[in-house]
Design a protein around this motif. Structure first.
Motif, PDB file in Angstrom:
ATOM      1  N   HIS A 107       0.873  -1.193  -0.065  1.00 62.75           N
ATOM      2  CA  HIS A 107       0.130  -0.142  -0.071  1.00 62.75           C
ATOM      3  C   HIS A 107       0.976   1.341  -0.022  1.00 62.75           C
ATOM      4  O   HIS A 107       0.485   2.293   0.806  1.00 62.75           O
ATOM      5  CB  HIS A 107      -1.044  -0.044   1.286  1.00 62.75           C
ATOM      6  N   GLY A 108       2.072   1.169  -0.928  1.00 63.68           N
ATOM      7  CA  GLY A 108       2.635   2.264  -1.127  1.00 63.68           C
ATOM      8  C   GLY A 108       3.859   2.795   0.246  1.00 63.68           C
ATOM      9  O   GLY A 108       4.413   3.731   0.200  1.00 63.68           O
ATOM     10  N   LYS A 109       3.647   1.802   1.280  1.00 67.59           N
ATOM     11  CA  LYS A 109       4.741   1.992   2.372  1.00 67.59           C
ATOM     12  C   LYS A 109       5.550   0.933   2.555  1.00 67.59           C
ATOM     13  O   LYS A 109       5.224  -0.416   2.172  1.00 67.59           O
ATOM     14  CB  LYS A 109       3.731   2.268   3.727  1.00 67.59           C
ATOM     15  N   TRP A 110       6.764   1.130   3.010  1.00 71.58           N
ATOM     16  CA  TRP A 110       7.590  -0.248   3.424  1.00 71.58           C
ATOM     17  C   TRP A 110       7.185  -0.903   4.849  1.00 71.58           C
ATOM     18  O   TRP A 110       7.149   0.030   5.779  1.00 71.58           O
ATOM     19  CB  TRP A 110       9.132   0.327   3.291  1.00 71.58           C
ATOM     20  N   LEU A 111       6.856  -2.159   4.780  1.00 69.87           N
ATOM     21  CA  LEU A 111       6.337  -2.925   6.094  1.00 69.87           C
ATOM     22  C   LEU A 111       7.441  -3.834   6.406  1.00 69.87           C
ATOM     23  O   LEU A 111       7.740  -4.583   5.603  1.00 69.87           O
ATOM     24  CB  LEU A 111       5.033  -3.436   5.581  1.00 69.87           C
ATOM     25  N   GLU A 112       7.737  -3.843   7.486  1.00 64.59           N
ATOM     26  CA  GLU A 112       8.951  -4.570   8.252  1.00 64.59           C
ATOM     27  C   GLU A 112       8.477  -6.099   8.227  1.00 64.59           C
ATOM     28  O   GLU A 112       7.297  -6.086   8.858  1.00 64.59           O
ATOM     29  CB  GLU A 112       9.649  -4.082   9.167  1.00 64.59           C
ATOM     30  N   VAL A 113       8.835  -6.953   7.532  1.00 68.39           N
ATOM     31  CA  VAL A 113       8.286  -8.303   7.628  1.00 68.39           C
ATOM     32  C   VAL A 113       9.036  -9.309   8.431  1.00 68.39           C
ATOM     33  O   VAL A 113       8.569 -10.172   8.978  1.00 68.39           O
ATOM     34  CB  VAL A 113       7.800  -9.055   6.667  1.00 68.39           C
ATOM     35  N   LEU A 114      10.388  -9.062   8.479  1.00 69.14           N
ATOM     36  CA  LEU A 114      11.311 -10.135   9.241  1.00 69.14           C
ATOM     37  C   LEU A 114      12.591  -9.350   9.561  1.00 69.14           C
ATOM     38  O   LEU A 114      13.217  -8.548   9.135  1.00 69.14           O
ATOM     39  CB  LEU A 114      11.713 -11.376   8.462  1.00 69.14           C
TER      40      LEU A 114
END
Ligand code: FA5
Ligand code: MG
Length: 426
Positions: free
Chosen positions: A254-261
């Protein structure tokens, strides 16, 4: 899986978790709403999106995929997914070299069962015990618990999957011929013995680089396996006491950087404490909710706990595990009305943590609260007192909330704030 959530504690001196009574002491801060989450076993619910993500990760790491060129094969990861979330402080922190004064140990951030036991705050708590069993490749999955902020991507109970992969000189050389004639460990006293930004003191720069490359290739490949080749991924340098070097992987959502790990090269000290010799390796720990939110377009992390059949019935394990399957996007079953209320107060002179407020809100409004945001904070120029204003947004996933209901909840929060957290309401 775990037994269903137990009846209330047999005595005020004990807290019952998953059928076992633990002595309470002044460290005990596991709340009833968290107690109720234990034993839900979401990873075992057929067609649950968290279970689908878990199975897809296992599929990626354990199957040879046509058209890909795995750096290391065969990938035979043992699956460990039924360990109790009640662990010792030693497992959760000490075994991972977390310093005695590290912030994550504070009861502000961690659910203590009592002084010696906690609800694991990450699946890394099981690294040493699984390594001790002699695995060279293992996946550890389960529910984890943290006192944390409240918003669409943070929840006090969530799920992680840990991966660990160890290499002897021979396995590393088998797939990376460049390392065949070179050592993987530095001898103390050698000019290249010593920690740098890129390696631990006892690793050769080449071995560390090869392990880093394998780790990142594995996780880049995992992201493509889950999301398709269009997924945008970036690597960010990070710090963990139990790995060096360390990174976090973020994906564009959704246009944002999401930390996943989070991940890195396992501290050699941890391996030697676990009785592993002459090997080095990598580890990662990923948030299953975050991945499922991206894959299925699930907008709010609370939905994973929904018992509304309109949630799980949208997903199909069988379809999702087909090679090349496109994930079905989640269809919201109506968004109900949201209502926001602000509350402003003077903090006591010491001992107030934002997480205490979040937990209080959770304990009263439970999953009817969607978001809590601090919208103002200032220090009075004369008295030096701090004032904070929080906006609490209420929204149910099942129905519209009435004004009266929200007012009742909000007043209860304000009363308990004054009584329990010693703030002065404004
Ligand atoms: C860890 O928990 C490390 N144990 C990961 C690790 C393992 C590093 C092995 C190195 C080696 P972190 O606190 O960043 O790291 O959490 C890992 C992931 O869990 C995050 O990237 C995120 O996807 C997820 N996560 C963290 N907090 C929450 C939360 N409150 N709600 C939902 N997901 C969360
Ligand atoms: Mg992190």
């Amino acid at each position: 899986s775990h037994p269903a959530n137990p009846s209330p504690s047999p005595s005020p001196d004990h807290i019952t978790l998953l059928g076992t009574a633990y002595p309470r002491d002044r460290w005990t801060n596991v709340s009833p709403s968290i107690q109720a989450k234990l034993g839900r076993g979401l990873l075992t619910v057929p067609n649950h999106p968290l279970r689908i993500i878990k199975l897809r990760i296992e599929q990626y790491l354990n199957e040879t995929r046509p058209g890909t060129d795995p750096l290391l094969a065969p990938r035979a990861f043992a699956i460990v997914d039924s360990l109790s979330p009640v662990v010792t402080v030693q497992q959760n922190f000490d075994s991972l070299l977390v310093p005695a004064d590290h912030v994550s140990r504070q009861p502000r951030d961690t659910y203590y069962v009592n002084q010696n036991q906690v609800l694991r705050c990450h699946t890394s708590a099981h690294q040493v015990q699984t390594l001790r069993e002699g695995h060279d490749a293992v996946l550890i999955a389960g529910d984890v618990f943290r006192r944390d902020e409240i918003d669409a991507s943070h929840y006090p109970a969530f799920h992680q999957m840990e991966g660990i992969r160890l290499f002897s000189h021979d396995t590393l050389a088998k797939y990376n011929p460049e390392i065949a004639g070179s050592p993987i460990f530095e001898q103390a006293g050698s000019p290249t013995y010593g920690e740098t930004a890129a390696k631990q003191k006892s690793h050769t720069a080449l071995a560390a680089a090869v392990v880093e490359r394998d780790l990142k290739a594995t996780l880049d490949g995992l992201a493509r396996h889950l999301f398709g080749s269009e997924i945008q991924v970036r690597w960010v340098d990070a710090y963990f006491p139990f790995t060096h070097p360390s990174w976090e992987m973020e994906v564009l959502f959704h246009g944002k950087w999401l930390e996943v790990l989070g991940c890195g090269v396992v501290q050699q000290q941890i391996l030697s404490n676990a009785g592993v010799e002459n090997k080095l390796g990598w580890a990662f720990g990923l948030g299953l909710e975050r991945l499922a939110m991206v894959l299925f377009g699930i907008p709010d992390i609370r939905l994973f706990w929904s018992t509304d059949s309109r949630f799980v019935s949208q997903f199909s394990e069988a379809a999702a595990l087909n090679p090349g399957a496109n994930a079905v996007k989640f269809q919201e079953f109506s968004r109900f009305l949201s209502r926001s209320k602000d509350t402003t107060f003077w903090l006591p002179s010491s001992g107030f943590e934002d997480n205490d407020f979040f937990e209080l809100v959770r304990s009263i409004a439970s999953d009817l609260v969607e978001n809590v945001q601090m919208i103002d904070s200032f220090v009075h120029p004369k008295t030096g007192r701090t004032s904070k204003c929080f906006r609490v947004t209420y929204r149910s996933y099942e129905r519209d909330l009435s004004h009266e209901e929200v007012n009742l909840l909000h007043n209860e929060i304000r009363n308990r704030l004054a009584a329990d957290l010693k703030v002065e309401l404004r």
